[in-house]
Design a protein around this motif. Structure first.
Motif, mmCIF file in Angstrom:
data_model
loop_
_atom_site.group_PDB
_atom_site.id
_atom_site.type_symbol
_atom_site.label_atom_id
_atom_site.label_comp_id
_atom_site.label_asym_id
_atom_site.label_seq_id
_atom_site.Cartn_x
_atom_site.Cartn_y
_atom_site.Cartn_z
ATOM 1 N N VAL A 450 -0.635 -6.598 -1.138
ATOM 2 C CA VAL A 450 -0.184 -5.284 -1.602
ATOM 3 C C VAL A 450 -0.890 -4.173 -0.826
ATOM 4 O O VAL A 450 -0.269 -3.171 -0.429
ATOM 5 C CB VAL A 450 -0.419 -5.133 -3.119
ATOM 6 N N LYS A 451 -2.186 -4.342 -0.587
ATOM 7 C CA LYS A 451 -2.923 -3.330 0.183
ATOM 8 C C LYS A 451 -2.329 -3.184 1.582
ATOM 9 O O LYS A 451 -2.189 -2.061 2.097
ATOM 10 C CB LYS A 451 -4.401 -3.709 0.279
ATOM 11 N N ALA A 452 -1.947 -4.318 2.191
ATOM 12 C CA ALA A 452 -1.341 -4.255 3.526
ATOM 13 C C ALA A 452 0.025 -3.573 3.479
ATOM 14 O O ALA A 452 0.376 -2.796 4.377
ATOM 15 C CB ALA A 452 -1.200 -5.669 4.096
ATOM 16 N N ILE A 453 0.800 -3.845 2.433
ATOM 17 C CA ILE A 453 2.108 -3.200 2.287
ATOM 18 C C ILE A 453 1.941 -1.694 2.171
ATOM 19 O O ILE A 453 2.734 -0.913 2.714
ATOM 20 C CB ILE A 453 2.840 -3.770 1.047
ATOM 21 N N ARG A 454 0.907 -1.282 1.477
ATOM 22 C CA ARG A 454 0.688 0.152 1.256
ATOM 23 C C ARG A 454 0.137 0.865 2.492
ATOM 24 O O ARG A 454 0.091 2.098 2.521
ATOM 25 C CB ARG A 454 -0.265 0.352 0.075
ATOM 26 N N ASN A 455 -0.287 0.091 3.492
ATOM 27 C CA ASN A 455 -0.751 0.721 4.725
ATOM 28 C C ASN A 455 0.416 1.452 5.378
ATOM 29 O O ASN A 455 1.475 0.860 5.599
ATOM 30 C CB ASN A 455 -1.287 -0.361 5.672
ATOM 31 N N PRO A 456 0.282 2.737 5.690
ATOM 32 C CA PRO A 456 1.418 3.504 6.211
ATOM 33 C C PRO A 456 1.946 3.008 7.551
ATOM 34 O O PRO A 456 3.058 3.381 7.957
ATOM 35 C CB PRO A 456 0.855 4.929 6.339
ATOM 36 N N HIS A 457 1.186 2.158 8.245
ATOM 37 C CA HIS A 457 1.642 1.652 9.541
ATOM 38 C C HIS A 457 2.465 0.368 9.429
ATOM 39 O O HIS A 457 3.080 -0.050 10.401
ATOM 40 C CB HIS A 457 0.439 1.402 10.454
#
Length: 573
Positions: A450-457
């Motif tokens: 989830v943290k990776a999904i939320r990364n804007p890149h």
């Protein structure tokens, strides 16, 4: 043979030597040599042909001989000898995830176990817990690995099953009296793993085609017009021989799942029709059906594509004219998620680009591994810049094609991506994937992703469950939550098209469609020929009911690039 294939054989030799109880110095030499071969920056075949392999550090004379034999003969006599000498049960244990050769040797030495069945019994008796270096968690992982082996026995990956079934169909079509031969069953429905294939043949006499079947494999049994033959890979193929007038109904019958046929039968019965494995009957008369579409028309149904015939809601939806418009190859404008020689791919940027262009695509998104993936020669920041400069040079020579600057960034254990923001910002798209630490709890793995999904890149969540079909179950993760987060943050979810993965599983795609998710077919190609894996990804999204407007591959290159500055909804508008 490729560097990776050669390295795999050398690594297997090392494992077999461990199982034989060889000394650590010798076995490590093979493990080190395997790593060196796989990380060479040029084909090992070229080094062999130019007599340069012996100059590589750690490559002794015997190792050079083994590798030279692999390059020139495609096999190693030493490897084959070891395979014959080491008990088959110990070799099967090597396929158990998390159980390496040294642990297997320990089990053999202390418990005198040399079969998977004995190992399972020992685990049930808690005997592994008492061995040095093991413990309750290791024993639990071994039991899960054994369960996977048992579930996988007798199954085949779809690319091999399709190739073998089509090969037999082509052989039969060369017979002067065979006018039609089509693949049916699980293969035609594009299931992700195949236990057996079905082939409907337009030839009423099974005896007349027996010589072809005997050349193909072992003919096992015959039941009237049906013959079962086992192909070279061990895949059973049921051949159904029928006259021309019943071909379409038989093809329908042997394509759909039992659940689909049951629902069709109920629907037909309500309308006064009976459907057998050969005929459609109404008012005691056989209704001619020259093709499958006539069957569905007679029943007042939309034509149901083979991929959807699983016995779910497809019949009810077809009755109400609600079946989704499924994507076709023409909807795929570009090929996303591919590797080159910059990381662990077999072909250069130019070769991969030309391969995509020759297949009619308008662009290719190159997504080599990121720097943490040292095992795959992940790109340092300097190599990223070098690759992007080469992409610019190559793009300058095209007026009808484009190479997109992508990366497959590792999702690190804490959920962060593998480069600083300024480097991530330089890519046209970022595929974020998990490649390590699979043994996290479901809650921790979900939060990590989830943290990776939320990364804007992040543009795409790569192979979301990490499964390897018939080899490794996916890691525990809340797929529904991943899909919801992806929708909320304009991130597409990959359907990895490599036949070993086919991840995300098609059964999750319907939920994604109801939530408004977007998907990306990624062949994860490491060889130019693997660009054709797109076919299997397309089958999976069709099977999951995904429509063309929900596929990133249906966007132009320019629209994909806009994802870095806009949103999926903007790009799709």
């Amino acid at each position: 043979m490729t560097n990776k294939q050669i390295g795999k054989v050398i690594s297997q030799i090392g494992s077999l030597l461990i199982l034989q109880g060889e000394n650590t110095f010798k076995t490590r030499a093979y493990a080190n040599a395997a790593r060196r071969v796989e990380t060479l920056s040029e084909p090992v075949a070229d080094m062999v042909n130019e007599d340069r392999l012996g100059k590589v550090p750690g490559m002794g004379a015997s190792m050079v001989r083994h590798i030279t034999e692999l390059v020139r003969d495609g096999q190693s006599s030493y490897h084959q000898t070891l395979v014959q000498e080491v008990p088959a049960g110990l070799q099967e244990m090597l396929t158990i995830s998390g159980l390496g050769a040294r642990k297997i040797r320990t089990i053999y030495d202390h418990l005198d176990i040399d079969t998977v069945g004995e190992l399972e019994y020992a685990c049930r008796e808690n005997r592994l817990v008492k061995l040095d270096g093991f413990g309750a968690k290791t024993q639990e992982r071994v039991l899960k690995g054994i369960d996977l082996i048992k579930r996988s026995r007798g199954f085949h990956l779809p690319d091999r099953a399709l190739k073998e079934a089509k090969s037999l169909a082509d052989d039969l079509l060369r017979h002067p009296d065979v006018w039609r031969a089509e693949v049916a069953g699980d293969v035609r429905r594009r299931m992700e793993v195949i236990r057996e294939a079905d082939l409907v043949v337009g030839h009423p006499d099974a005896e007349g085609i027996k010589p072809i079947l005997h050349r193909f494999g072992e003919v096992q049994e015959q039941d009237g017009p049906d013959v079962t033959v086992v192909g070279p890979s061990g895949l059973p193929v049921r051949v159904h021989c029928v006259p021309d007038e019943t071909f379409a109904v038989t093809l329908y019958h042997w394509t759909g799942s039992e659940g689909h046929r049951t629902r069709i039968a109920r629907h037909a019965d309500d309308r006064g029709f009976t459907i057998t494995d050969r005929h459609v009957i109404h008012d005691r008369a056989v209704i001619p059906c020259p093709d499958e579409s006539v069957i569905y028309d007679l029943l007042g149904l939309q034509f149901i594509p083979p991929e959807l015939r699983e016995g779910g809601e497809e019949v009810a939806m077809a009755a109400e004219n609600r079946l989704p418009k499924l994507p076709t190859k023409a909807d795929i404008l570009g090929v996303i998620h591919n590797h080159t020689t910059y990381s662990d791919g077999m072909h250069s940027l130019r070769v991969m680009a030309e391969g995509a262009r020759a297949r009619g695509y308008g662009y290719i998104a190159v997504c080599d591994h990121s720097r943490t993936a040292a095992y795959a020669q992940g790109l340092s920041i300097e190599r990223v810049m070098e690759q992007q400069e080469e992409i610019d040079r190559l793009n300058a020579g095209y007026d009808d094609f484009r190479i997109l600057k992508g990366i497959e960034s590792d999702i690190l254990p804490d959920g962060s991506l593998d480069y600083p923001d300024e480097v991530l910002a330089s890519f046209d798209l970022v595929v974020a994937s998990v490649h390590s630490m699979f043994n996290m709890s479901e809650a921790d793995m979900t939060e990590r992703m989830v943290k990776a999904i939320r990364n804007p890149h992040t543009t795409i969540l790569g192979h979301p469950t990490g499964r390897l079909l018939l080899a490794r179950d996916g890691y525990p993760v809340d797929v529904a939550r991943l899909i919801d987060e992806a929708v909320a943050h304009d991130v597409a979810v990959e359907v990895n098209a490599n036949p070993h993965r086919l991840d995300l599983d098609w059964r999750h795609l319907d939920y994604g469609m109801t939530r408004g998710a977007r998907f990306s077919i990624g062949p994860d190609a490491h060889h130019v020929n693997e660009l054709d894996y797109v076919e299997f990804g397309l089958s999976m999204v069709r099977k999951g009911g995904v429509t063309p407007d929900r596929l990133l591959n249906s966007l132009t290159a320019e629209e994909l690039i806009r994802l870095k500055t806009g949103s999926l909804s903007t790009a799709a508008s």
